[in-house]
Design a protein around this motif. Structure first.
Motif, PDB file in Angstrom:
ATOM      1  N   GLU A  43      10.421   2.679  14.739  1.00 46.55           N
ATOM      2  CA  GLU A  43       9.309   3.388  14.157  1.00 46.55           C
ATOM      3  C   GLU A  43       8.299   2.908  13.372  1.00 46.55           C
ATOM      4  N   LYS A  47       4.552   2.318  13.844  1.00 45.50           N
ATOM      5  CA  LYS A  47       3.591   2.866  12.904  1.00 45.50           C
ATOM      6  C   LYS A  47       2.737   1.709  12.500  1.00 45.50           C
ATOM      7  N   LYS A  80      -1.755   4.884   4.832  1.00 47.37           N
ATOM      8  CA  LYS A  80      -1.142   6.023   5.615  1.00 47.37           C
ATOM      9  C   LYS A  80       0.311   5.112   6.079  1.00 47.37           C
ATOM     10  N   LYS A  83       2.359   4.688   2.662  1.00 49.28           N
ATOM     11  CA  LYS A  83       3.441   6.023   2.329  1.00 49.28           C
ATOM     12  C   LYS A  83       4.746   6.127   3.090  1.00 49.28           C
ATOM     13  N   TRP A  84       4.298   5.934   4.572  1.00 53.03           N
ATOM     14  CA  TRP A  84       5.490   5.974   5.287  1.00 53.03           C
ATOM     15  C   TRP A  84       6.518   4.816   4.844  1.00 53.03           C
TER      16      TRP A  84
END
Length: 199
Positions: A43, A47, A80, A83-84
């Protein structure tokens, strides 16, 4: 891994993001040999993919309009991703048994048997992914495959630059010229690697 994540959260550094992605790929490659996968790292690669692309394009696209567009895009994507990243967790799971974990040298030869010069970008991108698999599963030829993979990667970067410039109604002449230069280099390397595999 934790050090790299902390370093990247603290400072927006393209090299740290690159190191983070390389580390993730290496770990995933070794896990795959054992029939496992780290869903967190997979992931992470997904991302951070577009963010890494903007880093590369900011370096190679010299057009002012493109740079302005990329800086704005980079800012949004980094926000973004950070944040992840703050909630990142590693999760290793066992995969279903696979019959073909390794790519044989015969398969690698097949991939390299045709000229790159008459292929479109989509086909070349797929070939690059297959070359990565050849690289990770045939340690004896890893350096050769890596050089070829990197050269195709450079060509892909300039292709992305060309697409961006066209999107922004800018002249892509320089990007096209450099894309073709790297394509020719990749073709020469393809012939060399194929000769090594045949010897």
């Amino acid at each position: 891994m934790e050090k790299l994540i902390k370093r990247y959260i603290k400072k927006d550094d393209p090299e740290t993001l690159h190191d983070l992605r390389v580390y993730a790929r290496k770990v995933l490659s070794n896990l795959e040999k054992e029939g496992k996968i780290d869903l967190g790292l997979k992931e992470l690669l997904k991302k951070s993919s577009k963010l890494r692309d903007t880093d590369v394009l900011l370096e190679i696209c010299k057009n002012k309009k493109a740079k302005k567009y990329l800086k704005q895009k980079h800012k949004k994507l980094r926000k973004k991703f950070l944040k992840w990243l703050k909630d990142f967790k590693s999760l290793v799971i066992t995969l279903e048994p696979q019959k073909h974990k390794e790519i044989s040298l015969k398969k690698c030869k097949e991939i390299l048997s045709e000229s790159f010069l008459n292929k479109d970008e989509k086909s070349l991108h797929k070939i690059r992914i297959e070359i990565k698999k050849c690289r990770y599963t045939n340690p004896k030829y890893e350096k050769k495959f890596k050089l070829l993979q990197d050269t195709l990667g450079k060509m892909h970067d300039y292709y992305n630059c060309e697409r961006l410039l066209l999107k922004l109604n800018q002249n892509p002449k320089t990007a096209v010229k450099k894309k073709l230069k790297w394509l020719k280099k990749a073709e020469k390397k393809r012939i060399k690697v194929l000769k090594v595999l045949d010897s």
